[in-house]
Scaffold this active site. Structure first.
Site, short mmCIF file in Angstrom:
data_model
loop_
_atom_site.label_atom_id
_atom_site.label_comp_id
_atom_site.label_asym_id
_atom_site.label_seq_id
_atom_site.Cartn_x
_atom_site.Cartn_y
_atom_site.Cartn_z
CB SER A 100 46.88 35.32 42.12
OG SER A 100 47.29 36.53 42.72
CG HIS A 125 42.72 37.45 43.78
ND1 HIS A 125 42.72 36.52 44.79
CD2 HIS A 125 44.04 37.62 43.47
CE1 HIS A 125 43.96 36.17 45.08
NE2 HIS A 125 44.78 36.83 44.29
#
Length: 205
Positions: A100, A125
């Protein structure tokens, strides 16, 4: 609450022994560690370390080691902007995982000096968040998430060379990469198993 024990090291300074925590010792070698969730307090600490190292020597490389599951977007972007603000090169290293916001910070290092150890894992993501409140609040928060999604995709596109559309498509779900895959994707430049494999010959003095 689980407490994390911070090791101390003892150095002979020539005027006697001096004890310091391991992170302060690493800072002497221009090494900054991001080894947990990226929160606002962590971001403030990392930013302060980066600015201190810039003030000490605005031209010498800084090394940032990342082992993080990600965290808060605003905290991560604050670190990202600081890295870009510095006048010196920033070498980034993934050890363990950079997921992330951790992956974004890994990619933000100076091109040619972004590394991962052989068994590292990276993941990108789309942003997420719990939305509560009135219908108007929910609309506003949903719009903010969509704005951040596009903003993060643009940053990753700039750092990796991937088209924005591909970043958005790949980020719809958790998109995992091994170290070699991360090279192809543009997150990193080289997989290293030894400090001697990097362009930085003085990783630890």
């Amino acid at each position: 609450m689980q407490m994390t024990l911070v090791p101390y090291v003892v150095e002979d300074t020539g005027r006697g022994e001096r004890a310091m925590d391991i992170y302060s010792r690493l800072l002497k070698d221009r090494i900054v560690m991001i080894g947990q969730e990226i929160t606002e307090p962590l971001a403030n600490t990392v930013i302060a370390q980066l600015l201190f190292l810039m003030s000490e020597d605005p031209k010498k490389d800084i090394k940032v080691f990342i082992n993080s599951p990600g965290g808060y977007i605003t905290a991560g972007l604050a670190i990202y902007d600081t890295i870009r603000f510095l006048g010196c090169d920033v070498n980034t290293y993934c050890i363990g995982q950079a997921a992330s916001m951790g992956a974004l910070l890994l990619s933000a290092g100076t091109k040619g000096k972004r590394y991962a150890l052989p068994h590292s894992r990276m993941m990108i993501h789309q942003p997420s968040g719990g939305i509560i409140g009135t219908s108007a609040d929910i609309q506003l928060q949903a719009a903010e998430i969509l704005t951040l999604k596009k903003h993060l995709a643009n940053i990753l596109s700039e750092c990796t060379g991937q088209p924005v559309e591909k970043i958005i498509e790949d980020s719809e779900r958790d998109f995992f990469m091994g170290a070699e895959d991360a090279i192809s994707y543009g997150l990193i430049d080289k997989v290293v198993s030894s400090a001697k494999d990097t362009k930085d010959k003085d990783t630890i003095s």
